[in-house]
Write a protein that holds these residues in place. Sequence first.
Motif, PDB file in Angstrom:
ATOM      1  N   LEU A   1       1.190   5.330   9.511  1.00 32.29           N
ATOM      2  CA  LEU A   1       2.492   4.720   9.813  1.00 32.29           C
ATOM      3  C   LEU A   1       3.646   5.592   9.322  1.00 32.29           C
ATOM      4  N   GLN A   2       3.473   6.215   8.165  1.00 30.74           N
ATOM      5  CA  GLN A   2       4.544   7.004   7.551  1.00 30.74           C
ATOM      6  C   GLN A   2       4.491   8.475   7.960  1.00 30.74           C
TER       7      GLN A   2
ATOM      8  N   ILE B   1      -5.771  -9.936   5.481  1.00 32.68           N
ATOM      9  CA  ILE B   1      -5.830 -10.375   4.077  1.00 32.68           C
ATOM     10  C   ILE B   1      -5.624  -9.194   3.133  1.00 32.68           C
ATOM     11  N   SER B   2      -6.267  -8.065   3.458  1.00 27.05           N
ATOM     12  CA  SER B   2      -6.144  -6.888   2.599  1.00 27.05           C
ATOM     13  C   SER B   2      -4.710  -6.360   2.576  1.00 27.05           C
ATOM     14  N   GLY B   3      -4.092  -6.270   3.765  1.00 26.62           N
ATOM     15  CA  GLY B   3      -2.718  -5.793   3.820  1.00 26.62           C
ATOM     16  C   GLY B   3      -1.754  -6.724   3.112  1.00 26.62           C
ATOM     17  N   TYR B   4      -1.936  -8.018   3.275  1.00 26.63           N
ATOM     18  CA  TYR B   4      -1.052  -8.995   2.637  1.00 26.63           C
ATOM     19  C   TYR B   4      -1.244  -8.999   1.128  1.00 26.63           C
ATOM     20  N   ALA B   5      -2.470  -8.738   0.678  1.00 30.22           N
ATOM     21  CA  ALA B   5      -2.727  -8.682  -0.758  1.00 30.22           C
ATOM     22  C   ALA B   5      -1.995  -7.505  -1.399  1.00 30.22           C
ATOM     23  N   LYS B   6      -1.803  -6.435  -0.643  1.00 26.88           N
ATOM     24  CA  LYS B   6      -1.051  -5.292  -1.161  1.00 26.88           C
ATOM     25  C   LYS B   6       0.427  -5.626  -1.275  1.00 26.88           C
ATOM     26  N   ILE B   7       0.933  -6.423  -0.321  1.00 27.08           N
ATOM     27  CA  ILE B   7       2.355  -6.778  -0.305  1.00 27.08           C
ATOM     28  C   ILE B   7       2.659  -7.887  -1.304  1.00 27.08           C
TER      29      ILE B   7
ATOM     30  N   MET C   1      -2.064  -2.117   9.451  1.00 32.32           N
ATOM     31  CA  MET C   1      -0.875  -1.452   9.972  1.00 32.32           C
ATOM     32  C   MET C   1       0.149  -2.474  10.463  1.00 32.32           C
ATOM     33  N   VAL C   2      -0.319  -3.476  11.191  1.00 28.53           N
ATOM     34  CA  VAL C   2       0.592  -4.508  11.695  1.00 28.53           C
ATOM     35  C   VAL C   2       1.236  -5.252  10.527  1.00 28.53           C
ATOM     36  N   THR C   3       0.440  -5.546   9.500  1.00 26.48           N
ATOM     37  CA  THR C   3       0.979  -6.250   8.332  1.00 26.48           C
ATOM     38  C   THR C   3       2.057  -5.426   7.640  1.00 26.48           C
ATOM     39  N   PHE C   4       1.830  -4.124   7.493  1.00 24.93           N
ATOM     40  CA  PHE C   4       2.823  -3.262   6.850  1.00 24.93           C
ATOM     41  C   PHE C   4       4.102  -3.173   7.680  1.00 24.93           C
TER      42      PHE C   4
ATOM     43  N   ALA D   1       9.926   2.036  15.326  1.00 26.58           N
ATOM     44  CA  ALA D   1      10.021   3.289  16.077  1.00 26.58           C
ATOM     45  C   ALA D   1       9.031   4.322  15.544  1.00 26.58           C
ATOM     46  N   ARG D   2       8.915   4.404  14.220  1.00 24.95           N
ATOM     47  CA  ARG D   2       7.984   5.360  13.625  1.00 24.95           C
ATOM     48  C   ARG D   2       6.539   4.899  13.780  1.00 24.95           C
ATOM     49  N   ALA D   3       6.326   3.590  13.758  1.00 25.56           N
ATOM     50  CA  ALA D   3       4.958   3.061  13.789  1.00 25.56           C
ATOM     51  C   ALA D   3       4.400   2.947  15.197  1.00 25.56           C
ATOM     52  N   ARG D   4       5.252   3.096  16.227  1.00 25.29           N
ATOM     53  CA  ARG D   4       4.804   2.834  17.591  1.00 25.29           C
ATOM     54  C   ARG D   4       3.619   3.713  17.994  1.00 25.29           C
ATOM     55  N   GLN D   5       3.714   5.017  17.786  1.00 22.29           N
ATOM     56  CA  GLN D   5       2.649   5.915  18.239  1.00 22.29           C
ATOM     57  C   GLN D   5       1.322   5.683  17.519  1.00 22.29           C
TER      58      GLN D   5
END
Length: 273
Positions: free
Chosen positions: A23-24, A84-90, A145-148, A157-161
Amino acid sequence: MICRFSPIAPLMLPIRGLAFGALQADITLFRKGIIAVVVGTMLAVAIALTLGLLVGLPSYGSEVLARSRPTLLDLGIAVAAGGISGYAKIETKISGSLAGTAIAVALMPPICVIGLGLAQGNWSLSFGATLLYLTNLLGIALSCMVTFVVAGYTSMARARQPLIWTMALTAILLIPLGVSFARLVRQAQLESSLRRALLNRTVTFGRLQLLNSNTNWLTNPPEVRLSVRAREPVTPRQVELLEAFIKQEMGQPFTLIFEVGQVEEIRSSQPTP
């Protein structure tokens, strides 16, 4: 974000790392995530292969075989685990153990089945488990990725590709997963029809118990092996009637093969011959 192994789910943090790196556009983080995932996967397969060779089981149970038949349901489980994993990071209030358990349940069993299949030289088992592993891996990465993105860690815009590429790879797997899911539904319909027919005494006879059924969908027509217990022999006429009933119910012919175990009742009051 550092790519390291977790004692609960060794691949959880590497998958997060490669998802966030994609993503980054962080090549270093993405590369570290990929390397960690590959190394962890190869180590788990090697351990399972070694154990399979040492134990030398002649056959595996239903729990192992189930990991070689992935369906769309498995993709849904992977997406939920990744979320769940992504949300746990946030959200720090969410336990990392919960996220790790979700990832471990989705990833480690198919990896172990890959090694067990290689130990037996069962390529079909290993291939099916590999498909399940890739399904879970892509589903978890996509969900992370969607969660982030939703959490605002990066711009759309950066995450689209990277999102498009991940979704495209996941979409490729939808074809075999859809076929397996349709076959699973047909198998459930077939087993329901068989049990209903076997309970109908006009088609077969009383005191018959269906223990197990296994369908080979690769033959034409598909072959169904039925393991049953009965007090009387099964006749070809009874098999013919049952095949006609199943054809009418399912809309296609099936070849039925009965494996009959005879049942004999013995009582303590019964005289000894």
